[in-house]
Scaffold this active site. Structure first.
Site, PDB file in Angstrom:
ATOM      1  N   ASP A  52      -6.351  -6.898   4.377  1.00 25.22           N
ATOM      2  CA  ASP A  52      -7.492  -6.241   3.739  1.00 25.22           C
ATOM      3  C   ASP A  52      -8.455  -7.301   3.217  1.00 25.22           C
ATOM      4  O   ASP A  52      -9.658  -7.258   3.468  1.00 25.22           O
ATOM      5  CB  ASP A  52      -6.981  -5.356   2.589  1.00 25.22           C
ATOM      6  CG  ASP A  52      -8.118  -4.687   1.848  1.00 25.22           C
ATOM      7  OD1 ASP A  52      -9.051  -4.198   2.519  1.00 25.22           O
ATOM      8  OD2 ASP A  52      -8.091  -4.659   0.601  1.00 25.22           O
ATOM      9  N   TYR A  66       0.822  -1.213   0.000  1.00 25.26           N
ATOM     10  CA  TYR A  66       0.000   0.000   0.000  1.00 25.26           C
ATOM     11  C   TYR A  66       0.855   1.262   0.000  1.00 25.26           C
ATOM     12  O   TYR A  66       0.406   2.318  -0.448  1.00 25.26           O
ATOM     13  CB  TYR A  66      -0.887   0.036   1.253  1.00 25.26           C
ATOM     14  CG  TYR A  66      -2.215  -0.655   1.102  1.00 25.26           C
ATOM     15  CD1 TYR A  66      -2.288  -1.994   0.742  1.00 25.26           C
ATOM     16  CD2 TYR A  66      -3.408   0.033   1.352  1.00 25.26           C
ATOM     17  CE1 TYR A  66      -3.502  -2.629   0.637  1.00 25.26           C
ATOM     18  CE2 TYR A  66      -4.630  -0.603   1.248  1.00 25.26           C
ATOM     19  CZ  TYR A  66      -4.673  -1.937   0.896  1.00 25.26           C
ATOM     20  OH  TYR A  66      -5.881  -2.556   0.788  1.00 25.26           O
ATOM     21  N   ASP A 118     -12.240  -8.856   5.082  1.00 24.66           N
ATOM     22  CA  ASP A 118     -13.549  -8.850   4.416  1.00 24.66           C
ATOM     23  C   ASP A 118     -14.154 -10.249   4.420  1.00 24.66           C
ATOM     24  O   ASP A 118     -15.347 -10.431   4.668  1.00 24.66           O
ATOM     25  CB  ASP A 118     -13.421  -8.373   2.959  1.00 24.66           C
ATOM     26  CG  ASP A 118     -13.699  -6.883   2.812  1.00 24.66           C
ATOM     27  OD1 ASP A 118     -13.444  -6.142   3.782  1.00 24.66           O
ATOM     28  OD2 ASP A 118     -14.171  -6.470   1.736  1.00 24.66           O
TER      29      ASP A 118
END
Ligand code: IPM
Ligand code: MG
Length: 367
Positions: A254, A150, A258
């Site tokens: 990430d 990121y 989810d």
């Protein structure tokens, strides 16, 4: 003399929460969280600022200087959500809400530890896509939040735009501090950490595994095992009950968070904490729901406020060490659900379909 007055001043200033409602359903769900905390206790002061697309529209940037300064001067930040189709095409990308506000806040505030608990509520077991008891989970993803792909450099286009480059970088210090945070989280749970990586391919993952293993030897009270990320994605569907704490790097976290959160039945229920270094003796943190800004239902009173209300409860626990108020709020959420109050995302037959603010009121009434 005079000391008493000073003490009072410090106490008052020490419980300041910066509130960033943001975009889409953000303002609606944040309003309910502030309402619930304020009904539970009068110890916190809330100060609002613009962030995301709302800030971009008003000021031309997604994270105005005043907003960042407010966050820096507060003990904690309570955020709604940022982004939406309206701002997806802004150029340069650094001005888009996700990158220019959310990632910038994580970087500027040093929020390296993302804690995402995923616990199925009994009242909602039928909402889980996994059948029966299979969907009953109580796990926590601890995701590294300010390193990895990121934030790695270079990140650019070459070859007239036809080649794109992202870079994944991790150093020992970054891995050590997130690992110690995961151990700390594990100590308040079942004390089992699964560290997830891709050590059969990636050099960053090999360093990751090395550092986690070293720390595991030094902290024998926590049981540490390692798992490859593809296997973890599969195990989360096959037998999610096996996990207590999942420790992993930014992008794997990430994706896995989810996946884990959906097992509980609704993204609308899950809170998160993004923690940084302590301010004085208090861990600084940004607290936000795991879900996004859901622009399709914004402004209609249909959003589920529980994830944000539970995020506020996490804030009371982690930053303010106020476990009793946090527990009252968490119990009130569960009680309202047990009594059948539901927003549309978790509606079931014979339940009482209510709006965002009516669910907030129901939770207040259970406090
Ligand atoms: C999250 C979100 C963000 C992320 C996006 C919006 C940049 O998916 O908080 O999980 O990828 O970290
Ligand atoms: Mg995500």
């Amino acid at each position: 003399m005079g000391n008493g007055g000073q003490d009072i001043l410090i106490v008052i200033m020490a419980k300041k929460v910066a509130v960033l409602p943001g975009d889409g359903i953000g303002p609606e769900v944040v309003a309910e969280a502030v309402k619930v905390v304020s009904a539970a206790t009068s110890e916190y002061s809330f100060e609002e600022a613009l962030v995301g697309g709302a800030a971009y529209d008003a000021t031309g940037v997604p994270l105005p200087k005043e907003t960042l300064e407010l966050c820096q001067s507060a003990n904690a930040v309570l955020m709604g959500a940022v982004g939406g189709p309206k701002w997806d095409h802004i150029q340069p990308a650094e001005l888009r809400p996700e990158i220019g506000a959310l990632l910038a806040l994580r970087r500027e505030l040093g929020l390296y530890a993302n804690v995402r608990p995923a616990k199925t509520m009994k009242a909602l077991i039928n909402a889980s896509p996994l059948k029966g008891d299979h969907g009953m989970i109580d796990l926590c993803v601890v995701r590294e939040l300010t390193g990895g792909i990121y934030f790695g450099e270079p990140r650019e286009r070459r070859d007239n735009g036809n080649t794109a480059i992202d870079t994944c970088v991790y150093n020992r210090t970054e891995i050590e501090r997130i690992t110690l945070q995961a151990f700390e989280v594990a100590r308040s749970r079942r004390k089992e950490v699964v560290s997830v990586d891709k050590a059969n391919v990636l050099e960053t993952s090999r360093l990751w595994r090395e550092v986690v293993s070293e720390l595991a030897t030094k902290h024998p009270d926590v049981k540490v095992t390692h798992m490859l990320v593809d296997n973890c994605a599969m195990q989360l569907v096959r037998d999610p009950g096996q996990f207590d704490v999942i420790l992993t790097e930014n992008m794997f976290g990430d994706i896995l968070s989810d996946e884990a959160s959906m097992i509980t039945g609704s993204l609308g229920l899950l809170p998160s904490a993004s923690l940084g270094a302590s301010k004085g003796d208090r861990p600084f943190g940004l607290y936000e729901p795991v879900h996004g800004s859901a622009p399709d239902i914004a402004g209609q009173g249909r959003a589920n406020p529980i994830a944000t209300i539970l995020s506020a409860a996490l804030m009371l626990r982690y930053t303010f060490n106020d476990h009793s108020t946090a527990q009252r709020i968490e119990d009130a959420c569960e009680a309202a659900l047990n009594e059948g109050f539901r927003t549309a995302d978790i509606f079931e037959k014979d339940c009482n379909l209510v709006s965002t603010s009516k669910l907030g009121d129901a939770i207040v009434s259970k406090l």
